[in-house]
Design a protein around this motif. Sequence first.
Motif, PDB file in Angstrom:
ATOM      1  N   ILE A   1       0.839  -1.205   0.000  1.00  0.00           N
ATOM      2  CA  ILE A   1       0.000   0.000   0.000  1.00  0.00           C
ATOM      3  C   ILE A   1       0.873   1.254   0.000  1.00  0.00           C
ATOM      4  O   ILE A   1       0.630   2.195  -0.772  1.00  0.00           O
ATOM      5  CB  ILE A   1      -0.947   0.001   1.214  1.00  0.00           C
ATOM      6  CG1 ILE A   1      -2.006  -1.103   1.052  1.00  0.00           C
ATOM      7  CG2 ILE A   1      -1.601   1.368   1.408  1.00  0.00           C
ATOM      8  CD1 ILE A   1      -2.808  -1.372   2.314  1.00  0.00           C
ATOM      9  N   ARG A   2       1.903   1.266   0.833  1.00  0.00           N
ATOM     10  CA  ARG A   2       2.768   2.447   0.912  1.00  0.00           C
ATOM     11  C   ARG A   2       3.516   2.675  -0.406  1.00  0.00           C
ATOM     12  O   ARG A   2       3.738   3.816  -0.802  1.00  0.00           O
ATOM     13  CB  ARG A   2       3.706   2.341   2.114  1.00  0.00           C
ATOM     14  CG  ARG A   2       2.941   2.561   3.418  1.00  0.00           C
ATOM     15  CD  ARG A   2       3.772   2.485   4.658  1.00  0.00           C
ATOM     16  NE  ARG A   2       2.915   2.798   5.807  1.00  0.00           N
ATOM     17  CZ  ARG A   2       3.311   3.415   6.893  1.00  0.00           C
ATOM     18  NH1 ARG A   2       4.581   3.777   7.023  1.00  0.00           N
ATOM     19  NH2 ARG A   2       2.472   3.663   7.870  1.00  0.00           N
ATOM     20  N   GLY A   3       3.866   1.603  -1.077  1.00  0.00           N
ATOM     21  CA  GLY A   3       4.489   1.736  -2.390  1.00  0.00           C
ATOM     22  C   GLY A   3       3.548   2.370  -3.401  1.00  0.00           C
ATOM     23  O   GLY A   3       3.952   3.237  -4.185  1.00  0.00           O
ATOM     24  N   ARG A   4       2.290   1.926  -3.401  1.00  0.00           N
ATOM     25  CA  ARG A   4       1.307   2.505  -4.325  1.00  0.00           C
ATOM     26  C   ARG A   4       1.057   3.973  -4.003  1.00  0.00           C
ATOM     27  O   ARG A   4       0.938   4.807  -4.912  1.00  0.00           O
ATOM     28  CB  ARG A   4      -0.007   1.719  -4.272  1.00  0.00           C
ATOM     29  CG  ARG A   4       0.069   0.329  -4.846  1.00  0.00           C
ATOM     30  CD  ARG A   4       0.257   0.311  -6.359  1.00  0.00           C
ATOM     31  NE  ARG A   4      -0.916   0.708  -7.094  1.00  0.00           N
ATOM     32  CZ  ARG A   4      -1.783  -0.127  -7.657  1.00  0.00           C
ATOM     33  NH1 ARG A   4      -1.605  -1.435  -7.569  1.00  0.00           N
ATOM     34  NH2 ARG A   4      -2.828   0.336  -8.320  1.00  0.00           N
ATOM     35  N   LEU A   5       0.970   4.298  -2.712  1.00  0.00           N
ATOM     36  CA  LEU A   5       0.784   5.702  -2.341  1.00  0.00           C
ATOM     37  C   LEU A   5       1.996   6.542  -2.734  1.00  0.00           C
ATOM     38  O   LEU A   5       1.842   7.682  -3.183  1.00  0.00           O
ATOM     39  CB  LEU A   5       0.501   5.825  -0.839  1.00  0.00           C
ATOM     40  CG  LEU A   5      -0.873   5.336  -0.397  1.00  0.00           C
ATOM     41  CD1 LEU A   5      -0.955   5.279   1.120  1.00  0.00           C
ATOM     42  CD2 LEU A   5      -1.982   6.200  -0.971  1.00  0.00           C
ATOM     43  N   ALA A   6       3.184   5.996  -2.581  1.00  0.00           N
ATOM     44  CA  ALA A   6       4.403   6.712  -2.989  1.00  0.00           C
ATOM     45  C   ALA A   6       4.361   7.018  -4.474  1.00  0.00           C
ATOM     46  O   ALA A   6       4.799   8.097  -4.906  1.00  0.00           O
ATOM     47  CB  ALA A   6       5.642   5.904  -2.633  1.00  0.00           C
ATOM     48  N   ASP A   7       3.829   6.086  -5.259  1.00  0.00           N
ATOM     49  CA  ASP A   7       3.677   6.330  -6.696  1.00  0.00           C
ATOM     50  C   ASP A   7       2.777   7.535  -6.963  1.00  0.00           C
ATOM     51  O   ASP A   7       2.889   8.180  -8.013  1.00  0.00           O
ATOM     52  CB  ASP A   7       3.098   5.103  -7.408  1.00  0.00           C
ATOM     53  CG  ASP A   7       4.058   3.920  -7.444  1.00  0.00           C
ATOM     54  OD1 ASP A   7       5.272   4.110  -7.208  1.00  0.00           O
ATOM     55  OD2 ASP A   7       3.578   2.793  -7.700  1.00  0.00           O
ATOM     56  N   LEU A   8       1.879   7.813  -6.028  1.00  0.00           N
ATOM     57  CA  LEU A   8       0.966   8.949  -6.155  1.00  0.00           C
ATOM     58  C   LEU A   8       1.491  10.185  -5.413  1.00  0.00           C
ATOM     59  O   LEU A   8       0.794  11.192  -5.296  1.00  0.00           O
ATOM     60  CB  LEU A   8      -0.424   8.572  -5.633  1.00  0.00           C
ATOM     61  CG  LEU A   8      -1.127   7.464  -6.416  1.00  0.00           C
ATOM     62  CD1 LEU A   8      -2.384   7.010  -5.691  1.00  0.00           C
ATOM     63  CD2 LEU A   8      -1.453   7.924  -7.826  1.00  0.00           C
ATOM     64  N   GLY A   9       2.716  10.092  -4.880  1.00  0.00           N
ATOM     65  CA  GLY A   9       3.357  11.242  -4.253  1.00  0.00           C
ATOM     66  C   GLY A   9       3.029  11.452  -2.787  1.00  0.00           C
ATOM     67  O   GLY A   9       3.228  12.551  -2.268  1.00  0.00           O
TER      68      GLY A   9
END
Length: 165
Positions: free
Chosen positions: A32-40
């Motif tokens: 989840i944190r990786g996906r959120l990081a992709d969104l900044g």
Amino acid sequence: MTQTTDLDDATLARLPIGMWTDAAHTEVIAFIRGRLADLGLTQPQYWIIRNLHPEDLATAAEAESGLTLAELTERMSTYLLPQDRPEPDAEDLVTRGLLIRDADGRLRLADPGRRAHDAVKADLPAIRAAIHAGIDDADYVTTVKVLRQMIRNVSGEAGLQRYPV
């Protein structure tokens, strides 16, 4: 090394639940944190935004008046991880123009923060689908019921109340 995909039911039944709940938590949160990081965003930043958004966790009055960092931290206390630091995350959101801080230190969403919220919300179905791939709803419900009962077994109803839905 044992291949966990090849374990029989009798072996699985003897494995420690703490190891598996920790492993699932660690891997799912990292995903989840990786996906959120992709969104900044960091996950705590998204939680801050959610708690300030009038169509998510904030009431209309809270969204208008804003919340202090202490109020936000208290609201997020049940799901912040030990390494999470709301203060620098909030400061970054202010610096990037996603939040506005008033003279009293109250934080409110700015338009870019609303757009960031909308971007994450749009991606949530894909995140959930990836996490739930190969798991039917009945199995998922059974898993949640089992975990809730384990919490009840070790902490009673008070344990469940620490994790409001």
